[in-house]
Design an enzyme around this catalytic site. Sequence first.
Site, PDB file in Angstrom:
ATOM      1  N   CYS A 121      -1.452  -2.470  -3.258  1.00  0.00           N
ATOM      2  CA  CYS A 121      -0.618  -2.886  -2.128  1.00  0.00           C
ATOM      3  C   CYS A 121       0.113  -1.752  -1.426  1.00  0.00           C
ATOM      4  O   CYS A 121       0.489  -1.886  -0.277  1.00  0.00           O
ATOM      5  CB  CYS A 121       0.385  -3.948  -2.575  1.00  0.00           C
ATOM      6  SG  CYS A 121       1.789  -3.281  -3.463  1.00  0.00           S
ATOM      7  N   GLY A 164     -14.588  11.518 -12.895  1.00  0.00           N
ATOM      8  CA  GLY A 164     -14.963  11.255 -14.291  1.00  0.00           C
ATOM      9  C   GLY A 164     -14.427   9.917 -14.753  1.00  0.00           C
ATOM     10  O   GLY A 164     -15.135   9.137 -15.403  1.00  0.00           O
ATOM     11  N   GLU A 196       6.573 -20.230  12.899  1.00  0.00           N
ATOM     12  CA  GLU A 196       5.365 -20.819  12.320  1.00  0.00           C
ATOM     13  C   GLU A 196       4.263 -21.138  13.329  1.00  0.00           C
ATOM     14  O   GLU A 196       3.078 -20.911  13.049  1.00  0.00           O
ATOM     15  CB  GLU A 196       5.739 -22.106  11.578  1.00  0.00           C
ATOM     16  CG  GLU A 196       6.616 -21.873  10.389  1.00  0.00           C
ATOM     17  CD  GLU A 196       7.107 -23.177   9.803  1.00  0.00           C
ATOM     18  OE1 GLU A 196       6.586 -23.595   8.777  1.00  0.00           O
ATOM     19  OE2 GLU A 196       8.020 -23.784  10.408  1.00  0.00           O
TER      20      GLU A 196
END
Length: 1360
Positions: free
Chosen positions: A50, A355, A1293
Amino acid sequence: MEGKQECLVFAVNGERFEVPNIDPSTTLLQYLRSHTRFKSVKLGCGDGGCGACVVLLSKYDPVLDQVEDYTVSSCLTLLCSLNGCSVTTTEGLGNSKDGFHPIHQRFAGFHASQCGFCTPGICMSLYSALIDAEKTPRPEPSPGFSRLTASEAEKAIAGNLCRCTGYRPIADACKSFAADVDIEDLGINSFWRNGDTKEVKVSRLPSYNPKDHICTYPQFLKDEHCPEMHMNSKGCSWYSPVSIEELEKLLHSSVAENCTRIKVVVGNTGTGYYNEIIDYDKYIDLRYIPELSVIKKDNLGIEFGATVSISKAIFSLKEENIINVCPGGELVFKKVAEHMEKIASGFIRNSASIGGNLVMAQRNYFPSDIATLLLALSSSVSILTGRKREKITLEQFFSRLPLDPTSVLLSVHIPYWEPIESADTNESNHKLLFETYRAAPRPVGNALPYLNAAFLAKISFHKDEVLVKNIQLAFGAYGVKHSTRARKVEEHLTGKILSLDILAEAIKLVKDSVIPEVGTSFAAYRSSLAASYLFEFLFNLTGLDYAISGDELNGNLLDEGLESKNDSDISQIARPTLLSSAKQVVESSREYYPVGEPMIKFGAAIQASGEAVYVDDISSPPNCLHGAFIYSTKPLARVKGISFKSNSLPKGVTAVISFKDIPKEGANVGSKEGSVFEPLFADDLTRYAGDRIGFVLAETQKSADVAAKLALVEYDTESLDPPILTVEEALERSSFIEVPSHLHPAKVGDFPKGMVEADHSILSAEIELGSQYYFYMETQTALAIPDEDNCMVVYSSIQCPEYAHSVVARCLGIPEHNVRVITRRVGGGFGGKASKASPVATACALAAHCLRRPVRIYLDRKTDMIMAGGRHPMKITYSVGFKSNGKITALHLDILINAGQTIDASIIMPRNMVGALKKYDWGALSFDIKLCKTNHCGKTAMRAPGEVQASFIAESILENVASVLSLDVDSVRSKNLHTYESLKLFYGSAAGDSVEYTLPTIWDKVARSSIFAQRVALIEQFNSCNSWRKRGISRAPIMFEVTVKPAPGKVSILLDGSIVVEVGGIEMGQGLWTKVKQVTAYAISKIQCDGTEDLVEKVRVVQSDTLSLVQGGLTAGSTTSEASCEAAILCCNFLVERLTPLKKKLQDQMGSVTWDILILQAHDYSVNLAASSYYVPESGSGGYLNYGAAVSEVEVNVLTGETTILREDIIYDCGQSLNPAVDLGQIEGAFIQGVGFFMLEEYLTNADGLVVTDNTWTYKIPTIDTIPKQFNVEVLNSGHHQKRVLSSKASGEPPLLLAVSVHCATRAAVKAARKQRKSWGALDETDSTFELEVPATMPVVKQLCGLDSVEWYLRSLLTR
Ligand SMILES: Cc1cc2nc3c(=O)[nH]c(=O)nc-3n(C[C@H](O)[C@H](O)[C@H](O)COP(=O)(O)OP(=O)(O)OC[C@H]3O[C@@H](n4cnc5c(N)ncnc54)[C@H](O)[C@@H]3O)c2cc1C
Ligand code: FES
Ligand code: FES
């Protein structure tokens, strides 16, 4: 280990730290957060996925006298590996005391920080890119800029997640430093005004001088340089050997002590994937062994020592000098480097070793890209086993038993592949082809691939034919243990002249060879990707249509859409991976100044500098314990007991509490919705996987987390009914949650009658929708501190402190006045920190009450994801009647909502869904919505709960209708938009006056601004010219009903004239405090005295405290900002009323009066300078509709299913915006969260209902590379409205729903692909009637485009 330093020395932001004793498994993040004052490093995931924890690491090379700086994820970096290093965090760049860094200032000014939890990490990613750019030999940039390019600026943050902003403003802030940026392309900011010239704009940016770089490496560390270290602490040891011999000795002695658990470490990034909880006795850091960090280039190839980081490998593979050593080899190496740049993210690649990657692939079956790349190139490795060194091929390495912990990978060798051999006697030309492929949910933003591939071929041309002399085909990451070579396909192709037949057979063979192991997700998709990539690699060589130009190895033969003339266009699709342009149009109004100003979000700069205090940043009080939940993994079972393997509590654990520890005067309650309380802990019976059954208390968060994971829970299911896990089972067993009658939405019209009027109908069509996780960057967190006299203070990151307050009091059995819940800021909520934050706070309070010690918790991401609940999944069955012209006459829906076990916010779902569904005039609308009570974690409100699903359902129905009628879906949409009359019929009073119905205007305007009609035609043309790329465009409207709720406020004026405001609303990044500040300044300034012009600077909004301001309510539903503003205005009105007589008196006496004098006098005259209010919307004025529309254009890669959003045009009506910058941020952020829901995010559970996509590896929210390439947003100012709070409208929203247009556009592109597939003879399916699932992930899209499209295409050519 004589002579080695036995104490860890390093610097943080220039301060010296000396650590004599530490558990070697301690990460840098754990240390910084718990032992220093530098709390800017945030824990977002702990997986490396993140970027919230990114810091800059600086290392000093005394030989070269050089400092090397690069970012790392502090959550994975082990502290012991930092001896002699210097760490810089964002506080170290600048801060409120010493002055902010221009990065902080520009992040604030470009409105690039909302909740701010991601911001410190992003600032550090950018800072590191700026430092790197200064090291490039580029021309001196103009003053104020850096050597960074705009593209590098965006790439720098490709691995950083932000859940709030939608990335566009972050990209702007980053690009503002770029030398090649066109300043006019940068978006809305607080630095310049419309009409400023370029020069003025540049001059107004906070000044940046690359030469002012802060010193990242302090002198004192240079003076005492001694990186090698042996540290022995609490039975664990950390070694940093400096030679292979020393390493051998160490490993040997470890074998001798046969109980020793040793771990060889380099970057330690592997723990991000494996999340180990084992403690090792010995850690051996390989990075001080010079041989292991060497990069050797010679005419045989390149050798990388095992500890070389991926970033360094990329750098050296791209280096110019390769041309001298391996002439022509740079083409292969460059492709390897370009592929490696898509691995993880910059801050991981910087410490991840080559590696380590190969060992993880060999030993732990990690789905490695590097393994596949190197396998195709016949690479080899050197390993040390015991005292034996061997060199074996990579293929042999993978075929061996997993490497034991005492064996070490020393180096890897990639041979040099000469590109062009000399022409042979038959005058044929030889050519080497090399290409790599990778299909991942995000192009560059840190996502493991579904499949990767690398192909190497030597071919020769004989006239028009191509002979395959040799071919090496490697595939990996598709659900097998190791990357593999497709030998059968190679054998089939070797020695053959390429033809369609030969290719068709190769495709068949590759599908038979690349078969994932049983249980792998999307198995058929992964096999089909193998076929797609082989086709892409070879098709142009089949003699049909090939053209290999000079220096090209392969690929990129043809490109750019409309210019492609033929249907064999399979060139690699080189879309821009990042944001290419954006435009924002905002209309601000000065009517209520400073309301309406695009002011910087309050606290943005301290969020960027990492000084903003979130709950987990509050220092632990003495004696503090840390908690972690033990949750059930069974959906319905009796809990017989919780124990630990050792039969005693693990190290560091103090207690485990459960429902049995609830005081007898208290109650087992953890959350509350309305008047319904829900349990804190499962009692004897657990009711869903994820149910809380115990709470571990330990000395550290890490000990608590580990203990919770190690806890053994004994279950018993005897004589219990089987759990209810699906909505069908709930229906069968009548298991429902009752919706209170006042929340029942009303039907409209007469459905049977509407059906009779219809010319056509679709009956019982089905849609299924899944869940979505909030992915707030700050997980659930709380701190409870017992206070005198049986009181409890709880700091909680919660959207409804008032609810937690009641719950805590009830749980502990104490009066509510004994409890105080404090919330300053929330690191992202989106609905997930409403009811679900309450049990977290309550568990801490209960434990603190029982143990009489402070208790805190910061949930790990996995537990958070398992206990979060998330968006409601549902199943919809609908019947719709419609006229031949597309006008709908009747719609009926049966909706089964999976509400999970608890009531939570589920009862609002029917009303919310119907509210958004009614955006179209359905003629008649009826429905039966059932809330199914199942044995899943209770679902709760997630941003636009129910509305987003309903908006999708509406579009899906119209898509279906249009398909049936073979009509253009856009015209069907237009036909069914409401008239004002039908709007009133459907919405009643919420429809408002006719002038408020702005959707028809928006609908037309967005078509014009996006040049919709012309682009529809262009896309049709594009699709007819391109077989493997299909575009789709879609315009969609949204309507969203909101209700304004009551809200409290309190405004107090202090002696110096500064003002402090308390409101019920919680600041979660949505800019609530900023709007409240603005309205307070506006409302107070009505006193009209001198000095009120800058009043906004005197206003501070303070944290919510449930004892100081009661009835705070729940911050949700998009209207809390405006309600809180109105409450503040009411308080200000009282104050103005009280102050006015005095002001008049003073004015009469003095002629004029300043604000400061007025307030001083008011104190002397005992005017009450504190006012509180409780705003209650007038009945009938609380609800209104929000409108917006979006046009999305996408491009689908038919071979892989990848969808790219090419362009987005949004118009959203914000009324008279209180702060257009804040509202724009809400619109863009919500939209991108919607893109996540529709296109990317799969929140999946296992058969028991336990969430399995529980980390950043499996749950993919959008990153900067997945947002629209062109992102245009207009915030429409629909003018004055007396019933709204200062004429504003909601923005939190509703814009999320607009993302449905992306899904619809994808559907259109898929439709074009299916039409084409049909034209190739695939007659099995229809081309137009299909359901595109949500989310429309790559496998979903590819499935619909045809997993066998390549085969059908070849067949069609062969039969032509
Ligand atoms: C967020 C994230 C995303 C990633 N995405 C990708 C991706 O898309 N594609 C991809 O290919 N890889 C990806 N990786 C994997 C990444 O490349 C590896 O984690 C990294 O290369 C491991 O190197 P390290 O130095 O950190 O190893 P460590 O974590 O230090 O070690 C890993 C393991 O190997 C052992 N080990 C390390 N070096 C040696 C050695 N020389 N000899 C013997 N044993 C050794 C360690 O004991 C340990 O068991 C991702 C990793 C992360 C964290
Ligand atoms: S917390 Fe470190 S990358 Fe997420
Ligand atoms: S501002 Fe980025 S996560 Fe909130």
